[in-house]
Design a protein around this motif. Sequence first.
Motif, PDB file in Angstrom:
ATOM      1  N   ASP A 163     -10.161  60.180  -9.599  1.00  0.00           N
ATOM      2  CA  ASP A 163     -10.171  61.601  -9.959  1.00  0.00           C
ATOM      3  C   ASP A 163      -9.904  61.789 -11.447  1.00  0.00           C
ATOM      4  O   ASP A 163     -10.550  62.615 -12.106  1.00  0.00           O
ATOM      5  N   ALA A 164      -8.952  61.026 -11.978  1.00  0.00           N
ATOM      6  CA  ALA A 164      -8.647  61.113 -13.410  1.00  0.00           C
ATOM      7  C   ALA A 164      -9.854  60.665 -14.236  1.00  0.00           C
ATOM      8  O   ALA A 164     -10.182  61.290 -15.254  1.00  0.00           O
ATOM      9  N   ALA A 170      -2.346  55.112 -13.480  1.00  0.00           N
ATOM     10  CA  ALA A 170      -2.601  54.815 -12.060  1.00  0.00           C
ATOM     11  C   ALA A 170      -3.100  53.381 -11.902  1.00  0.00           C
ATOM     12  O   ALA A 170      -2.661  52.655 -10.993  1.00  0.00           O
ATOM     13  N   ARG A 189      -4.803  55.866  -1.934  1.00  0.00           N
ATOM     14  CA  ARG A 189      -4.338  57.033  -2.691  1.00  0.00           C
ATOM     15  C   ARG A 189      -4.294  56.753  -4.177  1.00  0.00           C
ATOM     16  O   ARG A 189      -4.703  57.588  -4.995  1.00  0.00           O
ATOM     17  N   MET A 190      -3.793  55.579  -4.564  1.00  0.00           N
ATOM     18  CA  MET A 190      -3.720  55.243  -5.986  1.00  0.00           C
ATOM     19  C   MET A 190      -5.123  55.145  -6.586  1.00  0.00           C
ATOM     20  O   MET A 190      -5.366  55.622  -7.701  1.00  0.00           O
ATOM     21  N   SER A 193      -7.744  56.689  -5.496  1.00  0.00           N
ATOM     22  CA  SER A 193      -8.270  58.049  -5.531  1.00  0.00           C
ATOM     23  C   SER A 193      -7.750  58.800  -6.759  1.00  0.00           C
ATOM     24  O   SER A 193      -8.504  59.510  -7.433  1.00  0.00           O
ATOM     25  N   ILE A 194      -6.472  58.625  -7.060  1.00  0.00           N
ATOM     26  CA  ILE A 194      -5.894  59.269  -8.248  1.00  0.00           C
ATOM     27  C   ILE A 194      -6.592  58.757  -9.513  1.00  0.00           C
ATOM     28  O   ILE A 194      -6.974  59.542 -10.388  1.00  0.00           O
ATOM     29  N   SER A 232      -3.703  59.354 -17.666  1.00  0.00           N
ATOM     30  CA  SER A 232      -3.372  59.390 -16.227  1.00  0.00           C
ATOM     31  C   SER A 232      -4.109  58.297 -15.474  1.00  0.00           C
ATOM     32  O   SER A 232      -3.540  57.634 -14.603  1.00  0.00           O
ATOM     33  N   GLU A 233      -5.370  58.116 -15.812  1.00  0.00           N
ATOM     34  CA  GLU A 233      -6.161  57.057 -15.166  1.00  0.00           C
ATOM     35  C   GLU A 233      -5.546  55.691 -15.453  1.00  0.00           C
ATOM     36  O   GLU A 233      -5.358  54.883 -14.539  1.00  0.00           O
TER      37      GLU A 233
END
Length: 139
Positions: free
Chosen positions: A30-31, A57, A23-24, A26-27, A53-54
């Motif tokens: 995505d960022a 994460a 999940r981390m 993926s975040i 944000s990237e």
Amino acid sequence: MTPGVVDAMQSSPQLRALALVDRMASIADDARTGRIGAYAAGNAWLGARLGDSELRALEAMADRFKIDHDALADDHRRALETARQAAGLARAVDRAVEQHPELAEILAAAADAEGIPEIAAMLRNEPTTDHETSTREIA
């Protein structure tokens, strides 16, 4: 990851950490994708926000898994040096095969034995797939 795999990972204590990492990552991915798109579209403000944000994460993952930034920098430098050396070796092999064509089949057989058939195919001047070609161009 499919929802079934994610559910199984979250229900198993041993795999919960793997689900968290997924999940981390993926975040962060995505960022990154959004950041690249925002800058390409000329939206520097959004690109900077998504970049932040990237980074957050990635820092959360590094902190969670005790990844030392200095060690990462050293690993990166070593990886770049290894890539430089590999490219030099590839050029040396090309030069040797040009000067001694009989070496091509010997090296191809060795590449096959090492489990790198795409290199063997290149040495034999056989057609390669797009993936193999793009890999070869990196060197």
